[in-house]
Design an enzyme around this catalytic site. Structure first.
Site, PDB file in Angstrom:
ATOM      1  N   HIS A   1       0.879  -1.184   0.000  1.00 45.41           N
ATOM      2  CA  HIS A   1       0.000   0.000   0.000  1.00 45.41           C
ATOM      3  C   HIS A   1       0.914   1.231   0.000  1.00 45.41           C
ATOM      4  O   HIS A   1       1.657   1.458  -0.934  1.00 45.41           O
ATOM      5  CB  HIS A   1      -0.919  -0.114   1.222  1.00 45.41           C
TER       6      HIS A   1
ATOM      7  N   HIS B   1      -1.325  -2.238  -9.965  1.00 49.10           N
ATOM      8  CA  HIS B   1      -2.289  -1.682  -9.023  1.00 49.10           C
ATOM      9  C   HIS B   1      -3.470  -2.618  -8.909  1.00 49.10           C
ATOM     10  O   HIS B   1      -3.873  -3.222  -9.894  1.00 49.10           O
ATOM     11  CB  HIS B   1      -2.760  -0.288  -9.475  1.00 49.10           C
TER      12      HIS B   1
ATOM     13  N   ASP C   1       3.243   5.921  -7.067  1.00 46.32           N
ATOM     14  CA  ASP C   1       4.334   5.862  -6.104  1.00 46.32           C
ATOM     15  C   ASP C   1       5.694   5.673  -6.743  1.00 46.32           C
ATOM     16  O   ASP C   1       6.721   5.956  -6.132  1.00 46.32           O
ATOM     17  CB  ASP C   1       4.059   4.777  -5.067  1.00 46.32           C
TER      18      ASP C   1
END
Ligand code: CMC
Length: 429
Positions: free
Chosen positions: A265, A306, A364
């Site tokens: 996460h 994802h 990210d």
């Protein structure tokens, strides 16, 4: 309009009619809430086919790469709005007027300082404590400082708590950083914007001022904005579940921070940098791509893939733009680590395995590179994600508490032992 239903047939039992609900966008849902009365439950570990709530806040279409906050596409918000305005939008449900925007910014400014005792609290941590451990503790500790507005049934109290969290999070995040690197804390400067203030608290010292380049401030603001909310992800669901017991908002957000920490996460941006360091050199990329494809090797390309986005991550498209700008402003385009990252991005985007499995760089991947380029230690990356996500957590918590809700209590498929006799200790093997 007649209510649509789905019929569930279980062998030997009469058919069960289940209502179907339609959202504004996205898939319909089948209400299985009454199934318990039929002596049967549904089984969905990972919740990939289960809607846990109704929500008006954020919509994601993972197949098409769409992310909307209160109906506004994330790319539009990144272009035309800023983090604080997006906070207002998420929490209040509408864009502010000019007067409301100024008022909101002033309110957040008013709350940026933390109680002085927080400094004693943080100095109790070991010098090398992970900043996420510190942040989790600090936010949990906020419950003990703000008794004046902890009535969760009062909307005004809930709003004050939300403002406190949004305003104090950058201050606490920067305090974690300063403790981690052994420098004195820098107090907020309320003449600055949210993101410029955060950068100053991170990089100034009592001996030296720090003024961020406008492109860097903009990139920081985008990092916060792009992480502001993401529907019912693991940490947001944790906040809702904790909140469903009636726990106070600071305790709930501390629970969200704990859930965010994991590498699958929010910990991914930290993991991206660890991975780049491990790869070490462009000449090793192909070896690591091979490892990522090997089913017997647990290695994964961090920052790729994802759970929801299966065509592209719309946040990544915007973050990539800021990433290139920051590297150019800082003159780091030819830095070996960032060249390695660019090469990895290019190879993964062209590789059949990653294309077939729809594994694209996620937000990210790029935010990790920006934060590294700014000279922020990797351990701080998830803290910065948590700072941006605070508004999402508190908006979902507020939405839940403002409507009828029940304590969250999932059931299970029990696979343990049947009732058995308790053996005396001398008979046990
Ligand atoms: N590298 C290599 N292979 C991968 C990767 C990866 N990063 N991600 C998924 N796969 C493969 C996986 O091995 C599986 O292969 P197979 O079908 O042969 O078994 C297939 O793709 C599907 O994977 P999955 O684990 O079922 O997918 P998921 O939707 O459960 O996982 C994920 C999503 C994000 C946990 C995963 O892609 C991952 O571990 N990525 C790296 C960590 C990361 O960057 N996480 C940040 C997500 S963005 C931040 C946020 O929103 O919190």
């Amino acid at each position: 309009m007649t209510e649509r239903t789905a019929t569930l047939t279980i062998e030997g039992k009469p058919p069960i009619e289940l209502p179907i609900y339609e959202g504004t966008l996205g898939q319909d849902v089948i209400d299985i809430g009454t199934l318990g009365g039929h002596d049967v439950f549904t089984f969905d570990p990972g919740f990939s086919a289960t809607a846990s709530c109704r929500s008006d806040i954020t919509y994601i279409d993972g197949e098409k790469g769409i992310l909307l906050h209160r109906g506004y596409p994330i790319e539009v918000l990144a272009e035309k709005s800023d983090y604080l305005e997006t906070c207002y939008l998420l929490f209040e449900g509408r864009l502010p007027t000019a007067a409301q925007k100024t008022d909101f910014e002033n309110t957040i400014r008013y709350h940026t300082m933390v109680n002085r005792s927080m400094e004693h609290f943080i100095s109790g941590f070991r010098y090398d404590a992970h900043p996420m451990a510190m942040l989790c503790g600090l936010v949990g500790a906020m419950s003990s400082f703000y008794h004046d507005a902890l009535d969760i049934t009062d909307q005004q109290h809930r709003t004050i708590s939300a403002h406190r969290l949004i305003a104090k999070m950058p201050t606490m995040a920067a305090m974690c950083h300063k403790h981690f690197i052994g420098q004195p804390y820098v107090y907020p400067d309320n003449t600055l914007s949210y993101s410029a203030n955060f950068l100053r608290m991170m990089f100034a010292t009592p001996c030296e001022e720090y003024v961020a380049h406008p492109s860097i401030t903009k990139a920081m603001d985008r990092i916060f904005l792009l992480h502001a909310d993401h529907e019912q992800n693991a940490s947001t669901s944790t906040v809702r579940l904790a909140g469903s017991s009636g726990a106070n908002p600071f305790a709930c957000v501390a629970a969200g921070i704990a859930a965010l920490w994991g590498p699958a996460h929010g910990g991914a941006n930290e993991a991206v940098l660890s991975m780049l360091n491990e790869i070490g050199d462009e000449s090793n990329i192909l070896e690591y791509i091979k490892k990522a494809k090997d089913k017997d090797d647990p290695f994964r390309l961090m920052g790729f893939g994802h759970r929801v986005y299966k065509s592209h991550d719309p946040r990544a498209t915007v973050m990539r733009e800021s990433c290139n700008e920051v590297l150019a402003v800082l003159g780091l385009e030819n830095d070996p680590l960032f060249r390695l990252a660019k090469k990895l991005e290019q190879i993964a985007l062209e590789d059949d395995y990653f294309i077939a499995k729809k594994l694209y760089p996620n937000v990210d991947f790029y935010s990790g590179i920006i934060l590294k380029a700014l000279g922020i230690p990797e351990e701080m990356f998830t803290v910065i994600f948590a700072t941006g996500r605070t508004v999402g957590w508190i908006s979902h918590w507020n939405e839940m508490i403002s409507n009828p809700y029940r304590i969250g209590r999932p059931r299970q498929l029990y696979t343990g032992a049947d009732t058995r006799d308790f053996p005396p200790i001398e008979e046990r093997t």
